[in-house]
Design a protein around this motif. Structure first.
Motif, PDB file in Angstrom:
ATOM      1  N   ILE B 344       0.884  -1.160   0.000  1.00  0.00           N
ATOM      2  CA  ILE B 344       0.000   0.000   0.000  1.00  0.00           C
ATOM      3  C   ILE B 344       0.920   1.208   0.000  1.00  0.00           C
ATOM      4  O   ILE B 344       1.629   1.455   0.980  1.00  0.00           O
ATOM      5  N   SER B 345       0.958   1.901  -1.129  1.00  0.00           N
ATOM      6  CA  SER B 345       2.020   2.890  -1.293  1.00  0.00           C
ATOM      7  C   SER B 345       1.846   4.084  -0.366  1.00  0.00           C
ATOM      8  O   SER B 345       2.791   4.796  -0.108  1.00  0.00           O
ATOM      9  N   GLU B 346       0.636   4.298   0.163  1.00  0.00           N
ATOM     10  CA  GLU B 346       0.445   5.416   1.076  1.00  0.00           C
ATOM     11  C   GLU B 346       0.639   5.008   2.545  1.00  0.00           C
ATOM     12  O   GLU B 346       0.272   5.736   3.458  1.00  0.00           O
ATOM     13  N   PHE B 347       1.172   3.815   2.763  1.00  0.00           N
ATOM     14  CA  PHE B 347       1.518   3.351   4.114  1.00  0.00           C
ATOM     15  C   PHE B 347       3.033   3.419   4.296  1.00  0.00           C
ATOM     16  O   PHE B 347       3.776   3.369   3.329  1.00  0.00           O
ATOM     17  N   THR B 348       3.474   3.495   5.551  1.00  0.00           N
ATOM     18  CA  THR B 348       4.916   3.481   5.810  1.00  0.00           C
ATOM     19  C   THR B 348       5.439   2.046   5.729  1.00  0.00           C
ATOM     20  O   THR B 348       4.660   1.100   5.570  1.00  0.00           O
ATOM     21  N   ILE B 349       6.764   1.916   5.868  1.00  0.00           N
ATOM     22  CA  ILE B 349       7.376   0.582   5.862  1.00  0.00           C
ATOM     23  C   ILE B 349       6.742  -0.267   6.961  1.00  0.00           C
ATOM     24  O   ILE B 349       6.282  -1.385   6.725  1.00  0.00           O
ATOM     25  N   GLY B 350       6.710   0.293   8.166  1.00  0.00           N
ATOM     26  CA  GLY B 350       6.192  -0.451   9.316  1.00  0.00           C
ATOM     27  C   GLY B 350       4.747  -0.879   9.108  1.00  0.00           C
ATOM     28  O   GLY B 350       4.380  -2.025   9.386  1.00  0.00           O
ATOM     29  N   GLU B 351       3.928   0.019   8.609  1.00  0.00           N
ATOM     30  CA  GLU B 351       2.511  -0.313   8.392  1.00  0.00           C
ATOM     31  C   GLU B 351       2.359  -1.420   7.359  1.00  0.00           C
ATOM     32  O   GLU B 351       1.532  -2.314   7.503  1.00  0.00           O
ATOM     33  N   ASN B 352       3.177  -1.356   6.292  1.00  0.00           N
ATOM     34  CA  ASN B 352       3.108  -2.395   5.269  1.00  0.00           C
ATOM     35  C   ASN B 352       3.517  -3.751   5.823  1.00  0.00           C
ATOM     36  O   ASN B 352       2.986  -4.775   5.415  1.00  0.00           O
ATOM     37  N   ILE B 353       4.465  -3.745   6.740  1.00  0.00           N
ATOM     38  CA  ILE B 353       4.945  -5.022   7.260  1.00  0.00           C
ATOM     39  C   ILE B 353       3.983  -5.581   8.297  1.00  0.00           C
ATOM     40  O   ILE B 353       3.682  -6.772   8.311  1.00  0.00           O
ATOM     41  N   ILE B 354       3.437  -4.723   9.144  1.00  0.00           N
ATOM     42  CA  ILE B 354       2.596  -5.199  10.231  1.00  0.00           C
ATOM     43  C   ILE B 354       1.258  -5.739   9.724  1.00  0.00           C
ATOM     44  O   ILE B 354       0.596  -6.534  10.385  1.00  0.00           O
ATOM     45  N   LEU B 355       0.882  -5.317   8.512  1.00  0.00           N
ATOM     46  CA  LEU B 355      -0.354  -5.807   7.897  1.00  0.00           C
ATOM     47  C   LEU B 355      -0.423  -7.327   7.894  1.00  0.00           C
ATOM     48  O   LEU B 355      -1.482  -7.913   8.006  1.00  0.00           O
ATOM     49  N   LYS B 356       0.731  -7.977   7.729  1.00  0.00           N
ATOM     50  CA  LYS B 356       0.729  -9.417   7.560  1.00  0.00           C
ATOM     51  C   LYS B 356       1.268 -10.123   8.790  1.00  0.00           C
ATOM     52  O   LYS B 356       1.400 -11.331   8.806  1.00  0.00           O
ATOM     53  N   LYS B 357       1.595  -9.334   9.813  1.00  0.00           N
ATOM     54  CA  LYS B 357       2.188  -9.923  11.006  1.00  0.00           C
ATOM     55  C   LYS B 357       1.115 -10.232  12.020  1.00  0.00           C
ATOM     56  O   LYS B 357       0.138  -9.510  12.140  1.00  0.00           O
ATOM     57  N   LYS B 358       1.328 -11.322  12.745  1.00  0.00           N
ATOM     58  CA  LYS B 358       0.421 -11.582  13.853  1.00  0.00           C
ATOM     59  C   LYS B 358       0.894 -10.713  15.009  1.00  0.00           C
ATOM     60  O   LYS B 358       1.974 -10.890  15.554  1.00  0.00           O
ATOM     61  N   SER B 359       0.083  -9.719  15.333  1.00  0.00           N
ATOM     62  CA  SER B 359       0.497  -8.857  16.432  1.00  0.00           C
ATOM     63  C   SER B 359      -0.737  -8.509  17.241  1.00  0.00           C
ATOM     64  O   SER B 359      -1.848  -8.904  16.917  1.00  0.00           O
TER      65      SER B 359
END
Lengths: 302, 513
Positions: B344-359
């Motif tokens: 998602i180009s309007e998300f930051t690196i962290g947001e793009n990564i956490i999308l798929k992380k179990k957190s």
């Protein structure tokens, strides 16, 4: 039985074709705007505004031609405002459209009371006279007695020709499909968008004028959602002039049916018939037409 | 006979700044008439900026531009077009719902009275098509034609406007090897008809093959120039000039992995798969096995069933016939179109990564920043501000972020689809090393690519896909023989090896045996 025979008759068909007029004018107008990439739901308000100013200036001047010209000019002026908001300031087109519809509804209501001292309607006036050439000929005499109905038949071909066979049409459509590509080839995208909106303002003014002229007065709420139905017809017609014409016929057929039912005095609730156009729109979109594809950059500010 | 060389374009001390950043800094060089001039450089080196100045889309802050010896200052692309300059952008400027013809004439319509003269236009276009062997149907809509046909439409746009100086921004990035060859033939015809071609690319082999001269940009400056009239350009020197240091070769050292018993190696198996979409057969009896600790390369012209394989393995597609078995392997995917499917180009690196992380359900800014920083460090993502959106990163750095997200999940099966498309040399090396690392960790890797060099360098096994089925598979023995031959073969030889020839033919449906 009587009802069925009155529906399957040339008189009924003539009625359907006549009632098609405001729908097709509105839908064609909206189509020019959308082909240029601007969603114009202010068609409803534009029709309302034109109907009111046509009656107002016809009565004030005592001359329908003057009323006609004033109504068209006022609509073009409002179309310019609409372009300023949507094209120049790039404000969301739906929000602008809703704003215009509410503003015009309020404005006409206010002026109705202020000028005509009535909250419901104006005094009666003559309206545009009928065309007499075809008088006496069965069927054709009824259908072709109206200048604007005749214009609608011509408009099917005119808008098809303009949109798909001329330089103007190609550039207008390019603005609605991919304004960036158009601009890279030197097309002045904003100018073409503006022109589309002005055409929609002009054609919807004719629709409003027709309604007021046929009713020989202006009354509050007389547009009764015809502008929105015109937009639905444009969508069902997939933004193609001929298809839009047939979509408009569906809606005018229901309106004619409603009138016939009212005249026949059956117990059948006419409200249900009034509901039908909207139901049909939803059903047709869901079931028959499927996914319709608007111009690719329709509604996207540029 | 002495032949005086004419100058088509002359850049004189061109400087262009965006804020405090020098996109172009004091660049001077000239492009001679009737030559193919390649401009090389990493992403962000300033190539596209320079070309946009030449095409009138940007204005230089200082410096001047001469076209055929004449001082020029463009205010818009329209001025440039009028001077005979045409540009094919990296992302095509086409209208999907218009026909090829409508796209070409837009803005320059030929009219008869008030109507467009489509017949006359068609005559002119078809003549251009046959002159340059473009092989294009002008009455088809853009949405119905292939990427390479779309590119030809862009080319025809320039020819229709009588452009003499043609700028191509990474034209071969989207083409298959066969299409690239065809494209080069067209370039050859342009040259022999007297046109000047400016060509931006990443691919060094191409440069040696077709350029007459190369200019290399790095960090906005011109750092290297060389003639290539004898087609003997030294690619090592060239690649050093591009990155400014010796290019580190990807570590393609493959570890031997021991699995307990053969069964433990099975990951994904597709047997006799048939798939129809919109009444078109996309897969026709496809067989494919993925084993752990193995990179299975798939090569083929795009649209021959690659995406359908991905959809079946990842579970997006369920309406197929045949046998698909997955013994419980988790799957990660680095998709081909990262902008549309990968991030998602309007998300930051962290947001793009956490999308798929179990957190946990609550996300703090501190956590996001920590993830962004860690990822950037570990995966060499070059970013000035850790809080910036992915849209402000270069293609290579975006790809590294997607790589980080997918590989950190430690899935059993990794699918890489065109992993280095539009990515510069350094990022490519990094990504290649990471792919090998995944293999050595014992993952089953599916590598889909149209870049043969990439496939040869990384794969343990290569299958050629054609028309919805596997047309041939080449195992590790054939590939290692090929690699040894490659070492013996002189690197400047242009003829391909028997194996790459064979694969190239299979890709277009020709069986040699």
């Amino acid at each position: 039985m009587e009802l069925i025979s009155s529906v399957i008759s040339l008189t009924f068909l003539a009625q359907v074709l006549r009632l098609m007029t405001p729908y097709y004018l509105g839908a064609s107008g909206a189509n020019f705007s959308e082909r240029g990439g601007v969603i114009n739901i202010a068609i409803e308000g534009f029709m309302n505004l034109a109907a009111f100013s046509f009656v107002l200036f016809s009565i004030l001047t005592g001359n329908v031609t003057a009323g006609f010209i004033c109504a068209v000019l006022i609509n073009l002026l409002f179309s310019l405002f609409f372009s300023y908001f949507t094209v120049k300031l790039k404000i969301n087109q739906i929000v602008t459209g809703v704003g215009f519809n509410l503003l015009i509804a309020g404005l006409t209501k206010f002026l109705l009371v202020y000028i005509f001292n009535s909250s419901s309607n104006t005094e009666r006036f003559e309206g545009i006279p009928d065309l007499e050439i075809f008088k006496g000929i069965p069927f054709a005499g009824t259908v072709l007695s109206d200048y604007m109905t005749i214009f609608c038949f011509a408009l099917i071909f005119i808008s098809g020709f303009v949109l798909f066979r001329t330089k103007y049409g190609l550039r207008l459509r390019s603005a609605g499909e991919n304004p960036y590509a158009a601009e890279s080839l030197g097309v002045n995208v904003r100018l073409y968008k503006l022109s589309g909106i002005l055409i929609s303002g002009f054609l919807s003014s004719l629709a409003g004028i027709w309604l007021a002229s046929n009713q020989n007065s202006y009354s509050d709420g007389m547009i009764a959602g015809r502008g929105y139905i015109a937009l639905a017809a444009m969508i069902i017609g997939k933004w193609k002039p001929v298809n839009i014409f047939f979509a408009c016929l569906i809606f005018s057929a229901f309106e004619a049916l409603e009138i016939t039912l009212q005249i026949s005095g059956t117990d059948f609730p006419t409200q249900l018939i009034q509901m039908l156009p909207y139901l049909i729109t939803v059903l047709v979109l869901v079931g028959f037409i499927g996914k319709t594809k608007p111009p690719a950059a329709d509604g996207v500010p540029y | 006979m002495h032949c005086l060389k004419m100058t088509a374009v002359e850049f004189i001390n061109i400087t262009k700044k965006f804020g405090s950043f020098f996109a172009n800094r004091d660049i001077s060089f000239s492009v001679e008439k009737n030559t193919v001039h390649c401009i090389l450089g990493e992403n962000g080196a300033g190539k596209t900026t320079l070309m946009k100045i030449l095409f009138g889309m940007y204005r230089q802050d200082s410096g001047s531009l001469k076209i055929s010896g004449e001082d020029i200052r463009f205010n818009s692309p329209h001025d440039a077009i009028a001077k005979g300059i045409g540009m094919v952008h990296q992302h095509f400027m086409l209208i999907d719902d218009f026909t090829v013809m409508e796209n070409i004439i837009l803005g320059n319509e030929i009219t008869k009275g008030i109507r467009i003269d489509f017949d006359k236009t068609a005559g002119i276009l078809n003549e251009l098509i046959s002159t340059y062997s473009l092989n294009l149907d002008i009455n088809k809509k853009i949405s119905e034609i292939s990427i390479s046909a779309q590119q030809k439409t862009e080319i025809l746009k320039l020819l229709f406007r009588n452009s003499d100086i043609l700028i191509f921004d990474e034209p071969t990035a989207v083409l298959s090897p066969a299409e690239t060859d065809e494209f080069f033939k067209i370039i050859g015809k342009f040259k022999s008809s007297g046109k000047t071609i400016i060509f931006i690319t990443h691919k060094l082999n191409e440069v040696r093959k077709i350029s007459d001269k190369v200019s290399v940009l790095r960090r906005g400056m011109l750092v290297y120039e060389s003639s290539n009239e004898n087609r003997n350009l030294d690619l090592n020197i060239l690649s050093q000039a591009i990155v400014g240091e010796t290019v580190v070769k990807a570590n393609t050292e493959k570890a031997d992995i021991v699995f307990p018993g053969n069964d433990g190696r099975n990951a994904i198996s597709l047997r006799n798969i048939f798939l129809k979409k919109d009444n078109v057969s996309r897969l026709k009896g496809l067989n494919l096995d993925l084993y752990k600790g193995e990179i299975h390369g798939i090569c083929g012209v795009e649209g021959n069933g690659q995406n359908e394989i991905i959809d079946i393995i990842t579970g997006l597609e369920t309406e197929f016939e045949g046998e698909f078995s997955n013994p419980g392997c988790s799957i990660s995917l680095v998709p081909d179109d990262r902008l549309k499917k990968g991030m998602i180009s309007e998300f930051t690196i962290g947001e793009n990564i956490i999308l798929k992380k179990k957190s946990s359900n609550f996300i703090s800014e501190r956590l996001l920043d920590r993830i962004s920083t860690e990822t950037a460090e570990k995966y060499d993502v070059r970013v000035s501000d850790i809080k910036s959106n992915l849209s402000s990163l270069s293609g290579g750095n975006q790809q590294k972020v997607i790589f980080a997200r997918e590989t950190e999940l430690e899935s059993d099966v990794m699918i890489f689809s065109h992993p280095t498309r539009g990515v510069d040399i350094n990022a490519t090396v990094f990504i290649h090393s990471k792919i090998i690392e995944q293999r050595n960790k014992g993952k089953a890797v599916l590598l889909i690519s149209s870049d043969l060099d990439e496939l040869f360098a990384l794969s343990d096994k290569i299958s050629v896909i054609y028309n919805g089925a596997i047309a041939g598979t080449f195992g590790s023995e054939e590939l290692s023989n090929f690699r040894n031959e490659e070492l013996i073969r002189k690197s400047d030889e242009s003829t391909g090896s028997p194996l790459s020839d064979k694969i190239g033919k299979l890709m277009i449906g020709i069986k040699t045996e």
